[in-house]
Design a protein around this motif. Structure first.
Motif, PDB file in Angstrom:
ATOM      1  N   GLU A  69       1.151  -1.231  -0.176  1.00 17.65           N
ATOM      2  CA  GLU A  69       0.144  -0.238  -0.188  1.00 17.65           C
ATOM      3  C   GLU A  69       0.504   1.530   0.284  1.00 17.65           C
ATOM      4  OE1 GLU A  69      -2.927   0.218  -0.191  1.00 17.65           O
ATOM      5  OE2 GLU A  69      -3.385  -1.237  -1.057  1.00 17.65           O
ATOM      6  N   ALA A  70       1.593   0.791   0.184  1.00 16.27           N
ATOM      7  CA  ALA A  70       2.504   1.951   0.554  1.00 16.27           C
ATOM      8  C   ALA A  70       3.757   2.709  -0.616  1.00 16.27           C
ATOM      9  CB  ALA A  70       4.165   2.662   1.307  1.00 16.27           C
ATOM     10  N   GLU A  71       3.536   1.701  -1.647  1.00 15.16           N
ATOM     11  CA  GLU A  71       4.453   2.048  -2.716  1.00 15.16           C
ATOM     12  C   GLU A  71       3.206   2.540  -3.768  1.00 15.16           C
ATOM     13  OE1 GLU A  71       7.434  -1.459  -4.216  1.00 15.16           O
ATOM     14  OE2 GLU A  71       5.165  -2.791  -3.523  1.00 15.16           O
ATOM     15  N   LEU A  72       1.686   2.005  -3.798  1.00 13.13           N
ATOM     16  CA  LEU A  72       0.008   2.173  -4.155  1.00 13.13           C
ATOM     17  C   LEU A  72       0.584   4.265  -3.640  1.00 13.13           C
ATOM     18  CD1 LEU A  72      -2.967   0.469  -3.933  1.00 13.13           C
ATOM     19  CD2 LEU A  72      -1.186   1.259  -6.185  1.00 13.13           C
ATOM     20  N   LEU A  88       3.179   6.226  -5.878  1.00 15.63           N
ATOM     21  CA  LEU A  88       2.818   6.496  -7.049  1.00 15.63           C
ATOM     22  C   LEU A  88       1.088   7.586  -6.704  1.00 15.63           C
ATOM     23  CD1 LEU A  88       2.773   3.266  -9.034  1.00 15.63           C
ATOM     24  CD2 LEU A  88       3.865   5.277  -8.561  1.00 15.63           C
ATOM     25  N   LYS A  89       0.327   7.884  -6.107  1.00 14.04           N
ATOM     26  CA  LYS A  89      -0.999   8.402  -5.965  1.00 14.04           C
ATOM     27  C   LYS A  89      -0.476   9.893  -5.888  1.00 14.04           C
ATOM     28  CE  LYS A  89      -4.282   4.673  -4.578  1.00 14.04           C
ATOM     29  NZ  LYS A  89      -4.944   3.868  -3.716  1.00 14.04           N
ATOM     30  N   LYS A  90       0.156  10.102  -4.518  1.00 15.40           N
ATOM     31  CA  LYS A  90       0.627  10.527  -4.527  1.00 15.40           C
ATOM     32  C   LYS A  90       1.485  12.230  -5.334  1.00 15.40           C
ATOM     33  CE  LYS A  90       0.699  10.000   0.981  1.00 15.40           C
ATOM     34  NZ  LYS A  90       1.297   9.869   2.250  1.00 15.40           N
ATOM     35  N   LYS A  91       2.208  11.299  -5.882  1.00 19.00           N
ATOM     36  CA  LYS A  91       3.149  12.019  -7.032  1.00 19.00           C
ATOM     37  C   LYS A  91       2.712  12.998  -8.147  1.00 19.00           C
ATOM     38  CE  LYS A  91       7.332  11.655  -5.831  1.00 19.00           C
ATOM     39  NZ  LYS A  91       8.723  12.898  -5.260  1.00 19.00           N
ATOM     40  N   ASP A  92       1.472  11.674  -9.013  1.00 16.58           N
ATOM     41  CA  ASP A  92       1.239  11.774 -10.726  1.00 16.58           C
ATOM     42  C   ASP A  92      -0.863  11.502  -9.902  1.00 16.58           C
ATOM     43  OD1 ASP A  92       2.407  11.722 -13.186  1.00 16.58           O
ATOM     44  OD2 ASP A  92      -0.399  11.386 -13.214  1.00 16.58           O
ATOM     45  N   VAL A 124      11.461  -0.418 -12.056  1.00 20.35           N
ATOM     46  CA  VAL A 124      12.253  -0.763 -13.570  1.00 20.35           C
ATOM     47  C   VAL A 124      11.353  -0.286 -14.303  1.00 20.35           C
ATOM     48  CG1 VAL A 124      12.356  -2.502 -15.038  1.00 20.35           C
ATOM     49  CG2 VAL A 124      13.685  -2.408 -12.735  1.00 20.35           C
ATOM     50  N   LEU A 125      11.453   0.764 -15.080  1.00 24.51           N
ATOM     51  CA  LEU A 125      10.514   0.953 -16.095  1.00 24.51           C
ATOM     52  C   LEU A 125      10.840   1.193 -17.103  1.00 24.51           C
ATOM     53  CD1 LEU A 125       8.105   2.536 -15.912  1.00 24.51           C
ATOM     54  CD2 LEU A 125       8.709   5.281 -16.852  1.00 24.51           C
ATOM     55  N   TYR A 161       9.098  11.098 -16.537  1.00 26.52           N
ATOM     56  CA  TYR A 161       8.460  10.304 -16.138  1.00 26.52           C
ATOM     57  C   TYR A 161       8.921   9.085 -14.667  1.00 26.52           C
ATOM     58  CZ  TYR A 161       4.329  11.936 -18.562  1.00 26.52           C
ATOM     59  OH  TYR A 161       3.384  12.906 -18.906  1.00 26.52           O
ATOM     60  N   ARG A 162       9.774   8.791 -15.561  1.00 25.84           N
ATOM     61  CA  ARG A 162      10.941   7.087 -14.522  1.00 25.84           C
ATOM     62  C   ARG A 162      11.371   8.454 -12.728  1.00 25.84           C
ATOM     63  NH1 ARG A 162      15.084   6.224 -13.071  1.00 25.84           N
ATOM     64  NH2 ARG A 162      15.982   8.353 -13.953  1.00 25.84           N
ATOM     65  N   LYS A 163      11.880   9.402 -13.280  1.00 26.96           N
ATOM     66  CA  LYS A 163      12.051   9.810 -12.107  1.00 26.96           C
ATOM     67  C   LYS A 163      10.665  10.232 -11.282  1.00 26.96           C
ATOM     68  CE  LYS A 163      15.913  12.345 -13.896  1.00 26.96           C
ATOM     69  NZ  LYS A 163      17.166  13.675 -13.993  1.00 26.96           N
ATOM     70  N   ARG A 164       9.938  10.520 -11.312  1.00 33.73           N
ATOM     71  CA  ARG A 164       8.648  11.342 -10.846  1.00 33.73           C
ATOM     72  C   ARG A 164       8.020   9.809 -10.342  1.00 33.73           C
ATOM     73  NH1 ARG A 164       3.374  13.594 -14.572  1.00 33.73           N
ATOM     74  NH2 ARG A 164       5.024  15.877 -14.301  1.00 33.73           N
ATOM     75  N   TYR A 165       7.988   8.854 -10.774  1.00 35.66           N
ATOM     76  CA  TYR A 165       7.885   6.996 -10.793  1.00 35.66           C
ATOM     77  C   TYR A 165       8.543   6.508  -9.465  1.00 35.66           C
ATOM     78  CZ  TYR A 165       4.418   7.480 -14.249  1.00 35.66           C
ATOM     79  OH  TYR A 165       3.272   7.858 -15.227  1.00 35.66           O
ATOM     80  N   SER A 166       9.943   7.149  -9.498  1.00 35.04           N
ATOM     81  CA  SER A 166      10.328   6.094  -9.091  1.00 35.04           C
ATOM     82  C   SER A 166      10.395   6.312  -7.076  1.00 35.04           C
ATOM     83  CB  SER A 166      12.232   6.474  -9.064  1.00 35.04           C
ATOM     84  OG  SER A 166      12.979   5.649  -8.305  1.00 35.04           O
ATOM     85  N   PRO A 167      10.904   5.193  -6.471  1.00 35.22           N
ATOM     86  CA  PRO A 167      11.595   4.601  -6.395  1.00 35.22           C
ATOM     87  C   PRO A 167      10.702   2.817  -7.008  1.00 35.22           C
ATOM     88  CG  PRO A 167      10.885   4.868  -3.990  1.00 35.22           C
ATOM     89  CD  PRO A 167      10.582   5.945  -4.917  1.00 35.22           C
ATOM     90  N   CYS A 168       9.210   3.485  -6.856  1.00 33.53           N
ATOM     91  CA  CYS A 168       7.950   2.179  -6.959  1.00 33.53           C
ATOM     92  C   CYS A 168       7.725   2.192  -8.921  1.00 33.53           C
ATOM     93  CB  CYS A 168       7.313   3.028  -6.872  1.00 33.53           C
ATOM     94  SG  CYS A 168       7.636   3.298  -4.923  1.00 33.53           S
ATOM     95  N   GLY A 169       8.869   1.876  -9.683  1.00 34.06           N
ATOM     96  CA  GLY A 169       8.934   1.944 -11.374  1.00 34.06           C
ATOM     97  C   GLY A 169       7.896   1.470 -12.028  1.00 34.06           C
ATOM     98  N   SER A 170       8.711  -0.188 -11.211  1.00 28.83           N
ATOM     99  CA  SER A 170       7.965  -1.360 -11.530  1.00 28.83           C
ATOM    100  C   SER A 170       6.466  -1.601 -11.436  1.00 28.83           C
ATOM    101  CB  SER A 170       8.790  -2.556 -10.907  1.00 28.83           C
ATOM    102  OG  SER A 170      10.306  -2.591 -11.007  1.00 28.83           O
ATOM    103  N   LEU A 171       6.175  -1.207 -10.122  1.00 29.39           N
ATOM    104  CA  LEU A 171       4.400  -0.651  -9.797  1.00 29.39           C
ATOM    105  C   LEU A 171       3.775  -0.592 -11.054  1.00 29.39           C
ATOM    106  CD1 LEU A 171       1.953  -2.015  -8.416  1.00 29.39           C
ATOM    107  CD2 LEU A 171       2.593   0.111  -6.691  1.00 29.39           C
TER     108      LEU A 171
END
Length: 221
Positions: free
Chosen positions: A7-10, A13-17, A150-151, A179-189
């Motif tokens: 849930e922390a990874e989710l 991502l939600k907070k970043k974008d 990983v993206l 976008y890669r930087k925005r999603y990091s460190p949860c790029g795989s999700l």
């Protein structure tokens, strides 16, 4: 075994974008993305499935699994190039897979050592093997090792998902890096959700790019 996430990874991502957050809310939880923790078996799977459709990959993998039972270096090496080719793969792929089995059995390539390496070192190690490029290595990082960030720019589905979500006509390397930087460190999700979007998970969301056939996309579901 499914790709696991927290849930922390989710939440990250939600907070970043905001747009990705809305897509995550519409798509919901992900349960259909399978992983293969045996690195050798996963590599054989990926090499066999390169440049063919998801359905064709499933068919070929079914033949390989039935034909040699357990996909181990010893069994692949014993089967040899001709038998591997008889499962529906090209002669070149059969050579790559057999050579991988030989190097693994001899210890020249040690899959277990990859677990101690960072992502870029894993990619370098894998790309030194014939038949494996950066995209294949990145898919192994996600769908075998479950690495978290990983993206892949080389993946058609990820670029398509980005275009659809953000209404771009093209994803340049520079835009992708944002976008890669925005999603990091949860790029795989983020990758998994972009593949869902690219596959039509959100009704009415379309791709503005000119229609072309993509050669690379995840086939590990």
């Amino acid at each position: 075994m499914h790709f696991s996430y927290t849930e922390a990874e989710l939440d990250h991502l939600k907070k970043k974008d905001k747009k990705l957050a809305a897509a995550i809310g519409e798509i919901g939880a992900l349960t259909g993305w399978h992983v293969e923790p045996d690195i050798f078996s996963a590599l054989v799977h990926h090499i066999a499935g390169q440049q063919i459709s998801t359905q064709a990959q499933r068919t070929v993998w079914g033949r390989i699994s039935a034909g040699i039972k357990e996909v181990t270096p010893e069994n692949v090496r014993s089967a040899g190039v001709e038998k591997m080719q008889s499962f529906g793969i090209s002669f070149r792929k059969a050579e790559y897979i057999t050579e991988l089995a030989q190097k693994t059995a001899s210890g020249e390539f040690d899959p277990a050592a990859l677990w101690e390496m960072d992502d870029e070192d894993v990619i370098k190690e894998l790309c030194a093997l014939r038949g494996i490029g950066r995209w294949t290595a990145e898919m192994l990082l996600i769908f075998s090792m479950q690495r978290r960030d990983v993206l892949s720019f080389g993946d058609f589905g990820i670029r398509r998902g980005l275009r659809m979500l953000y209404r771009h006509k093209e994803i340049t390397p520079e835009l992708f890096e944002r976008y890669r930087k925005r999603y990091s460190p949860c790029g795989s999700l983020a990758s998994l959700y972009l593949w869902e979007i690219a596959g039509g998970a959100i009704p009415g969301m379309t791709d503005r790019a000119p229609k072309t056939a993509g050669k690379k996309g995840a086939a590990a579901r």
